[in-house]
Design a protein around this motif. Structure first.
Motif, PDB file in Angstrom:
ATOM      1  N   CYS A 103       0.836  -1.201   0.000  1.00 15.04           N
ATOM      2  CA  CYS A 103       0.000   0.000   0.000  1.00 15.04           C
ATOM      3  C   CYS A 103       0.873   1.255   0.000  1.00 15.04           C
ATOM      4  CB  CYS A 103      -0.916  -0.018   1.220  1.00 15.04           C
ATOM      5  SG  CYS A 103      -2.266   1.183   1.169  1.00 15.04           S
ATOM      6  N   LEU A 104       1.915   1.261   0.843  1.00 15.11           N
ATOM      7  CA  LEU A 104       2.818   2.408   0.888  1.00 15.11           C
ATOM      8  C   LEU A 104       3.579   2.574  -0.424  1.00 15.11           C
ATOM      9  CD1 LEU A 104       2.123   2.609   3.898  1.00 15.11           C
ATOM     10  CD2 LEU A 104       4.557   2.937   4.362  1.00 15.11           C
ATOM     11  N   THR A 105       3.941   1.460  -1.037  1.00 15.62           N
ATOM     12  CA  THR A 105       4.634   1.522  -2.327  1.00 15.62           C
ATOM     13  C   THR A 105       3.733   2.122  -3.399  1.00 15.62           C
ATOM     14  OG1 THR A 105       5.969  -0.421  -1.760  1.00 15.62           O
ATOM     15  CG2 THR A 105       5.817   0.164  -4.098  1.00 15.62           C
ATOM     16  N   GLN A 106       2.477   1.664  -3.425  1.00 14.28           N
ATOM     17  CA  GLN A 106       1.532   2.212  -4.396  1.00 14.28           C
ATOM     18  C   GLN A 106       1.316   3.704  -4.145  1.00 14.28           C
ATOM     19  OE1 GLN A 106      -2.772   1.312  -4.234  1.00 14.28           O
ATOM     20  NE2 GLN A 106      -2.576   0.586  -6.351  1.00 14.28           N
ATOM     21  N   MET A 107       1.143   4.093  -2.877  1.00 12.09           N
ATOM     22  CA  MET A 107       0.972   5.505  -2.523  1.00 12.09           C
ATOM     23  C   MET A 107       2.147   6.333  -3.026  1.00 12.09           C
ATOM     24  SD  MET A 107       1.234   7.281   1.215  1.00 12.09           S
ATOM     25  CE  MET A 107       3.037   7.103   1.099  1.00 12.09           C
ATOM     26  N   PHE A 108       3.362   5.828  -2.779  1.00  9.76           N
ATOM     27  CA  PHE A 108       4.560   6.565  -3.177  1.00  9.76           C
ATOM     28  C   PHE A 108       4.591   6.778  -4.684  1.00  9.76           C
ATOM     29  CE2 PHE A 108       8.970   6.510  -4.690  1.00  9.76           C
ATOM     30  CZ  PHE A 108       9.479   7.603  -4.010  1.00  9.76           C
ATOM     31  N   PHE A 109       4.339   5.724  -5.462  1.00 10.71           N
ATOM     32  CA  PHE A 109       4.421   5.859  -6.914  1.00 10.71           C
ATOM     33  C   PHE A 109       3.287   6.710  -7.474  1.00 10.71           C
ATOM     34  CE2 PHE A 109       7.441   2.322  -6.688  1.00 10.71           C
ATOM     35  CZ  PHE A 109       8.382   2.747  -7.610  1.00 10.71           C
ATOM     36  N   VAL A 110       2.080   6.619  -6.899  1.00  4.27           N
ATOM     37  CA  VAL A 110       0.968   7.452  -7.373  1.00  4.27           C
ATOM     38  C   VAL A 110       1.336   8.923  -7.264  1.00  4.27           C
ATOM     39  CG1 VAL A 110      -1.360   8.245  -6.812  1.00  4.27           C
ATOM     40  CG2 VAL A 110      -0.898   5.803  -6.969  1.00  4.27           C
ATOM     41  N   HIS A 111       1.795   9.337  -6.092  1.00  6.03           N
ATOM     42  CA  HIS A 111       2.097  10.752  -5.877  1.00  6.03           C
ATOM     43  C   HIS A 111       3.385  11.182  -6.575  1.00  6.03           C
ATOM     44  CE1 HIS A 111      -1.254  11.229  -3.207  1.00  6.03           C
ATOM     45  NE2 HIS A 111      -0.812  10.307  -2.376  1.00  6.03           N
ATOM     46  N   ALA A 112       4.417  10.319  -6.560  1.00  8.38           N
ATOM     47  CA  ALA A 112       5.695  10.683  -7.181  1.00  8.38           C
ATOM     48  C   ALA A 112       5.551  10.819  -8.691  1.00  8.38           C
ATOM     49  CB  ALA A 112       6.757   9.643  -6.841  1.00  8.38           C
ATOM     50  N   VAL A 113       4.831   9.883  -9.320  1.00 10.87           N
ATOM     51  CA  VAL A 113       4.677   9.939 -10.775  1.00 10.87           C
ATOM     52  C   VAL A 113       3.759  11.086 -11.174  1.00 10.87           C
ATOM     53  CG1 VAL A 113       3.966   8.665 -12.830  1.00 10.87           C
ATOM     54  CG2 VAL A 113       5.134   7.476 -10.993  1.00 10.87           C
ATOM     55  N   PHE A 114       2.740  11.370 -10.340  1.00 12.29           N
ATOM     56  CA  PHE A 114       1.883  12.538 -10.623  1.00 12.29           C
ATOM     57  C   PHE A 114       2.713  13.818 -10.591  1.00 12.29           C
ATOM     58  CE2 PHE A 114      -0.660  16.137  -9.248  1.00 12.29           C
ATOM     59  CZ  PHE A 114      -1.687  16.119 -10.176  1.00 12.29           C
ATOM     60  N   ALA A 115       3.568  13.970  -9.564  1.00 10.60           N
ATOM     61  CA  ALA A 115       4.427  15.152  -9.472  1.00 10.60           C
ATOM     62  C   ALA A 115       5.397  15.215 -10.642  1.00 10.60           C
ATOM     63  CB  ALA A 115       5.187  15.142  -8.146  1.00 10.60           C
ATOM     64  N   THR A 116       5.905  14.052 -11.065  1.00  6.15           N
ATOM     65  CA  THR A 116       6.814  14.002 -12.208  1.00  6.15           C
ATOM     66  C   THR A 116       6.105  14.423 -13.488  1.00  6.15           C
ATOM     67  OG1 THR A 116       8.115  12.219 -11.198  1.00  6.15           O
ATOM     68  CG2 THR A 116       8.316  12.506 -13.586  1.00  6.15           C
ATOM     69  N   GLU A 117       4.883  13.918 -13.686  1.00  2.16           N
ATOM     70  CA  GLU A 117       4.140  14.290 -14.900  1.00  2.16           C
ATOM     71  C   GLU A 117       3.818  15.773 -14.908  1.00  2.16           C
ATOM     72  OE1 GLU A 117       0.336  12.965 -17.609  1.00  2.16           O
ATOM     73  OE2 GLU A 117       1.621  11.538 -16.587  1.00  2.16           O
ATOM     74  N   SER A 118       3.498  16.321 -13.741  1.00  2.00           N
ATOM     75  CA  SER A 118       3.246  17.756 -13.652  1.00  2.00           C
ATOM     76  C   SER A 118       4.482  18.538 -14.093  1.00  2.00           C
ATOM     77  CB  SER A 118       2.870  18.127 -12.213  1.00  2.00           C
ATOM     78  OG  SER A 118       2.621  19.508 -12.096  1.00  2.00           O
ATOM     79  N   ALA A 119       5.658  18.082 -13.659  1.00  5.68           N
ATOM     80  CA  ALA A 119       6.906  18.740 -14.056  1.00  5.68           C
ATOM     81  C   ALA A 119       7.166  18.576 -15.554  1.00  5.68           C
ATOM     82  CB  ALA A 119       8.067  18.169 -13.248  1.00  5.68           C
ATOM     83  N   VAL A 120       6.833  17.417 -16.105  1.00  5.80           N
ATOM     84  CA  VAL A 120       7.021  17.184 -17.543  1.00  5.80           C
ATOM     85  C   VAL A 120       6.110  18.107 -18.358  1.00  5.80           C
ATOM     86  CG1 VAL A 120       6.768  15.505 -19.413  1.00  5.80           C
ATOM     87  CG2 VAL A 120       7.798  14.797 -17.251  1.00  5.80           C
ATOM     88  N   LEU A 121       4.869  18.280 -17.914  1.00  3.01           N
ATOM     89  CA  LEU A 121       3.952  19.205 -18.600  1.00  3.01           C
ATOM     90  C   LEU A 121       4.494  20.626 -18.569  1.00  3.01           C
ATOM     91  CD1 LEU A 121       0.480  17.891 -17.363  1.00  3.01           C
ATOM     92  CD2 LEU A 121       1.433  17.677 -19.661  1.00  3.01           C
ATOM     93  N   LEU A 122       5.101  20.998 -17.440  1.00  8.75           N
ATOM     94  CA  LEU A 122       5.735  22.315 -17.351  1.00  8.75           C
ATOM     95  C   LEU A 122       6.905  22.413 -18.325  1.00  8.75           C
ATOM     96  CD1 LEU A 122       6.242  25.074 -16.076  1.00  8.75           C
ATOM     97  CD2 LEU A 122       7.481  23.922 -14.230  1.00  8.75           C
ATOM     98  N   ALA A 123       7.723  21.357 -18.402  1.00 11.82           N
ATOM     99  CA  ALA A 123       8.856  21.351 -19.331  1.00 11.82           C
ATOM    100  C   ALA A 123       8.380  21.453 -20.782  1.00 11.82           C
ATOM    101  CB  ALA A 123       9.677  20.075 -19.136  1.00 11.82           C
ATOM    102  N   MET A 124       7.265  20.787 -21.101  1.00 11.26           N
ATOM    103  CA  MET A 124       6.734  20.842 -22.461  1.00 11.26           C
ATOM    104  C   MET A 124       6.181  22.224 -22.779  1.00 11.26           C
ATOM    105  SD  MET A 124       4.952  17.079 -22.756  1.00 11.26           S
ATOM    106  CE  MET A 124       4.620  17.179 -24.517  1.00 11.26           C
TER     107      MET A 124
END
Length: 317
Positions: A103-124
């Motif tokens: 559960c903690l692993t899933q939580m970590f990846f959900v939030h980390a990848v969301f933050a990463t995608e947000s940064a990628v959209l900013l980079a684009m």
């Protein structure tokens, strides 16, 4: 159906497992609700997989815009794959139990990848700003080294800001029931099960949402405002129309990504009167709809990729 019966209400500091309830009040419809979600997941896999294959195999597309698109497709694939397989297992196989560390692993990846995608959209958005507003300096500003550093920064930022979520959950005792009324594990959903103060979790979550993701939204909006100002100065009406069409599609996808995410985030903290079904469905859509739409808007809407896709299918015939 008493899902909580499968887990004792012990007094352990950390439970060995949690139970993911699914969509509360709609358990009888889980089998049917899973069908559109599964269809969208398949579209996301096919769409992003196609974009990745075309960009990786065609050296002519190894340019900044397409490399950022490649990074976006990777984050999209990880983002939807962190939750959809487990959600479909809940809906179709009644596999509600998930281990504490899972559960903690899933939580970590959900939030980390969301933050990463947000940064990628900013980079684009920055990439488009440089391409339209500083075209003569485009290749000098966004060379291969800079793009690599930007990609690494996107990933590292997500990991660094989200890792404290794990620490904040680990410090909490869980002495009540272990049923999470959701389809996946996320920070506040887990924290609310604790029998101790979760004020640090709430404060840090708000801080990250407003200072990190919120700042991304502000900078993306600023980039597109500057882009639109530059577009309005173009002499050709046809060029203006194409630019407005492209930017409009990008803005729609960005809104679909951020609005449900912020709605879900603030509902956990302030939206006590929002029906849980609405909250959970939107919380799933913001992880699934962007991975479905991004290949269409950023990929197939791009002439070079569209031509490669058509050429690929023509050769296969």
């Amino acid at each position: 159906m008493m899902l909580s019966a499968s887990i004792p209400n012990g007094t352990a500091f950390h439970p060995s497992t949690f139970v993911l309830l699914g969509i509360p009040g709609m358990q009888d419809q889980h089998v049917w609700i899973a069908i559109p979600f599964c269809s969208m997941y398949i579209l996301a896999l096919v769409g992003n997989g196609t974009i990745l294959y075309i960009i990786i195999t065609d050296r002519a597309l190894h340019e900044p815009m397409y490399l950022f698109l490649c990074l976006l497709s990777i984050t999209d694939l990880v983002l939807c794959s962190t939750t959809l397989p487990k959600m479909l297992a809940i809906f179709w196989l009644s596999s509600h139990v998930i281990s504490y560390h899972g559960c903690l692993t899933q939580m970590f990846f959900v939030h980390a990848v969301f933050a990463t995608e947000s940064a990628v959209l900013l980079a684009m958005a920055f990439d488009r700003y440089v391409a339209i507003c500083r075209p003569l300096h485009y290749t000098a500003i966004l060379n291969a080294v800079v793009i690599g550093k930007i990609g690494l920064a996107c990933v590292m930022r997500g990991l660094l800001f989200v890792f404290p979520f794990v620490i904040l959950i680990e410090r909490l005792p869980f002495c009540g029931h272990h049923v999470i009324p959701h389809t996946y594990c996320e920070h506040m959903g887990i924290a609310k099960l604790a029998c101790a103060s979760i004020k640090p979790n709430t404060i840090y979550g708000l801080t990250v949402a407003l200072s990190v993701t919120g700042m991304d939204v502000v900078l993306i909006a600023t980039s597109y405002i500057l882009i639109l100002q530059a577009v309005l100065r173009l002499p050709s009406k046809d060029a203006q129309f194409r630019a407005f069409s492209t930017c409009g599609a990008h803005i729609c996808v960005i809104l679909v990504f951020y609005i449900p995410a912020f709605f879900s985030f603030f509902t956990h903290r302030f939206g006590h009167h929002v029906p849980p079904q609405v909250h959970i469905i939107l919380a799933n859509l913001y992880l699934l709809v962007p991975p479905v739409l991004n290949p269409l808007v950023y990929g197939i809407n791009t002439k070079q990729i569209r031509l490669r896709i058509l050429d690929f299918f023509v050769k296969r015939r």
